[in-house]
Motif scaffolding. Structure first.
Motif, short mmCIF file in Angstrom:
data_model
loop_
_atom_site.label_atom_id
_atom_site.label_comp_id
_atom_site.label_asym_id
_atom_site.label_seq_id
_atom_site.Cartn_x
_atom_site.Cartn_y
_atom_site.Cartn_z
N ARG A 199 -19.05 70.75 56.94
CA ARG A 199 -18.83 72.13 57.66
C ARG A 199 -19.51 73.15 56.74
O ARG A 199 -20.13 73.91 57.16
N ILE A 200 -19.51 72.87 55.34
CA ILE A 200 -20.18 73.78 54.57
C ILE A 200 -21.71 73.77 54.71
O ILE A 200 -22.44 74.71 54.74
N GLU A 201 -22.46 72.67 55.00
CA GLU A 201 -23.72 72.46 55.45
C GLU A 201 -24.09 73.19 56.65
O GLU A 201 -25.13 73.85 56.75
N ALA A 202 -23.33 72.99 57.61
CA ALA A 202 -23.29 73.71 58.99
C ALA A 202 -23.25 75.36 58.94
O ALA A 202 -23.83 76.17 59.65
N ASP A 203 -22.25 75.85 57.90
CA ASP A 203 -21.96 77.06 57.58
C ASP A 203 -21.68 77.48 56.33
O ASP A 203 -20.47 77.68 56.03
N PRO A 204 -22.61 77.69 55.63
CA PRO A 204 -22.52 77.84 54.13
C PRO A 204 -22.20 79.29 53.64
O PRO A 204 -21.94 79.44 52.56
N LEU A 205 -21.89 80.22 54.85
CA LEU A 205 -21.35 81.76 54.41
C LEU A 205 -19.86 81.60 54.43
O LEU A 205 -19.38 82.78 54.37
N THR A 206 -19.07 80.53 55.09
CA THR A 206 -17.46 80.86 55.43
C THR A 206 -16.89 80.36 53.93
O THR A 206 -16.78 79.61 53.72
N ALA A 207 -16.46 81.49 53.21
CA ALA A 207 -15.63 81.38 52.24
C ALA A 207 -14.58 80.38 51.86
O ALA A 207 -14.25 79.75 51.05
N GLU A 208 -13.58 80.27 53.03
CA GLU A 208 -12.56 79.52 53.11
C GLU A 208 -12.92 78.00 52.92
O GLU A 208 -12.21 77.18 52.41
N ASN A 209 -14.10 77.68 53.45
CA ASN A 209 -14.49 76.22 53.52
C ASN A 209 -14.48 75.81 52.20
O ASN A 209 -14.10 74.67 51.72
N TYR A 210 -15.11 76.36 51.11
CA TYR A 210 -15.05 76.41 49.66
C TYR A 210 -13.89 76.11 48.95
O TYR A 210 -13.80 75.23 48.31
N VAL A 211 -12.93 76.76 49.35
CA VAL A 211 -11.58 76.70 48.90
C VAL A 211 -11.12 75.24 49.25
O VAL A 211 -10.60 74.54 48.49
N SER A 212 -11.13 75.05 50.76
CA SER A 212 -10.48 73.87 51.05
C SER A 212 -11.08 72.65 50.26
O SER A 212 -10.42 71.71 50.07
N ARG A 213 -12.65 72.50 50.13
CA ARG A 213 -13.14 71.58 49.51
C ARG A 213 -12.75 71.58 47.87
O ARG A 213 -12.57 70.64 47.43
N ALA A 214 -12.51 72.71 47.21
CA ALA A 214 -12.17 72.89 45.77
C ALA A 214 -10.96 72.08 45.74
O ALA A 214 -10.49 71.40 44.78
N VAL A 215 -9.97 72.18 46.92
CA VAL A 215 -8.61 71.66 46.66
C VAL A 215 -8.83 70.28 46.66
O VAL A 215 -7.89 69.48 46.09
N VAL A 216 -9.61 69.48 47.49
CA VAL A 216 -9.88 68.21 47.79
C VAL A 216 -10.46 67.83 46.41
O VAL A 216 -10.01 66.81 45.66
N ALA A 217 -11.30 68.48 45.78
CA ALA A 217 -12.00 68.05 44.45
C ALA A 217 -10.96 68.15 43.33
O ALA A 217 -10.91 67.21 42.33
N LEU A 218 -9.93 68.78 43.29
CA LEU A 218 -8.97 68.79 42.49
C LEU A 218 -8.06 67.61 42.42
O LEU A 218 -7.54 67.10 41.50
N GLY A 219 -7.87 67.32 43.94
CA GLY A 219 -7.17 65.99 44.02
C GLY A 219 -7.76 64.88 43.61
O GLY A 219 -7.22 63.80 42.95
N ALA A 220 -9.38 64.79 43.55
CA ALA A 220 -9.97 63.79 43.05
C ALA A 220 -10.31 63.90 41.58
O ALA A 220 -10.97 63.07 41.03
N GLU A 221 -9.62 64.94 40.94
CA GLU A 221 -9.75 65.35 39.39
C GLU A 221 -11.21 65.55 39.36
O GLU A 221 -11.57 65.33 38.02
N ASP A 222 -11.91 66.22 40.04
CA ASP A 222 -13.28 66.70 39.78
C ASP A 222 -13.06 67.92 39.49
O ASP A 222 -13.48 69.08 40.41
N HIS A 223 -12.73 68.66 38.32
CA HIS A 223 -12.57 70.10 38.05
C HIS A 223 -13.55 70.74 37.81
O HIS A 223 -13.62 72.09 38.65
N HIS A 224 -14.83 70.39 37.65
CA HIS A 224 -16.19 70.99 37.54
C HIS A 224 -16.48 71.42 38.85
O HIS A 224 -16.63 72.59 39.24
#
Length: 263
Positions: A199-224
């Motif tokens: 989704r981010i590759e298709a639409d890199p300017l939608t801010a909410e997509n980055y928040v959603s991916r950040a939440v998943v990264a937190l779940g995977a313990e990828d804090h960076h």
């Protein structure tokens, strides 16, 4: 004598298996308490470790011998009314509200439904005997409620679209196989990361997509990666009512609640 006895302030009242105690949920944080009904001056006794923000966060098993509670990212199973720990499951990220806990009629499974727009969990099954969780549904918008038939052979699912669906469930194989695709938590998070990458590759300017991916990264313990995505999200926000602002506020509040319960 017909005289009503006042027990204690609470809601979602139920009986213990031996009919000697009444349990109820105390707000604002959904603590479960019980009180003896055969002792006139009995005081409410808290169920150790049983908590939640909503009335649905503490639910009794069909035989009323176990209680499941859930809040801020954990499901805990305890004996009722003793409050002895049986097992628990730590979810990928804090879920303070926007979830529905429900026992399967067989008393061996807990079903978790996501009922919030921000919640990506979809539907999960937690096997009490194995202490394992399986992610069985992840709709494009995973908000849903579900209700089992008393014999466990049918399931009504009310998804985000508002169009309820009736599912016939084969009770012979493992339930997770009937509600495929069944994924463990690591596989589930990998699938979500792929989804948000696309989704981010298709639409890199939608801010909410980055928040959603950040939440998943937190779940995977990828804090960076989570920090980087939040930075990208903030850089994409153009106006104060951007959906990403509300998403960041939501997840910040959930993390603060998780810290509060951990103290």
């Amino acid at each position: 004598s017909g005289t009503a006895r006042k027990l204690a302030p609470g809601a979602a009242v139920g009986w213990s298996p031996d009919s000697k105690h009444v349990y109820f949920v105390v707000r604002p944080f959904g603590h479960l308490q019980s009180i003896a009904v055969d002792t006139p001056d009995a005081k409410p006794v808290p169920m150790t470790g049983c908590w939640g923000q909503n009335l649905n966060d503490c639910v009794l098993s069909p035989d009323r011998h176990l209680v499941a509670s859930g809040a801020t990212g954990q499901i805990r199973i305890q004996t009722f009314p003793e409050g002895q720990d049986v097992t628990d499951w730590q979810m990928p990220w804090p879920l303070g509200y926007g979830t529905q806990l429900q026992w399967h009629p067989n008393g061996k499974l807990i079903m978790l439904n996501a009922t919030s727009y921000y919640n990506q969990m979809g539907m999960c099954l937690f096997d009490i005997e194995r202490g394992q969780a399986t992610h069985v549904f992840n709709l494009s918008k995973p908000w849903c409620r579900a209700v089992w038939s008393p014999d466990g052979s049918q399931l009504v699912v009310d998804p985000y679209s508002g169009e309820p669906r009736l599912l016939e469930i084969d009770t012979e194989p493992l339930l997770s196989e009937s509600l495929s695709p069944a994924l463990d938590t690591a596989e589930f998070l990998d699938q979500l990361l792929e989804k948000w990458d696309e989704r981010i590759e298709a639409d890199p300017l939608t801010a909410e997509n980055y928040v959603s991916r950040a939440v998943v990264a937190l779940g995977a313990e990828d804090h960076h990666r989570a920090r980087q995505d939040i930075k990208h999200s903030i850089a994409c926000i153009q106006e104060p009512n951007d959906a990403a602002v509300h998403a960041i506020e939501h997840w910040s509040s959930q993390c603060l609640l998780a810290k509060q319960y951990a103290k």
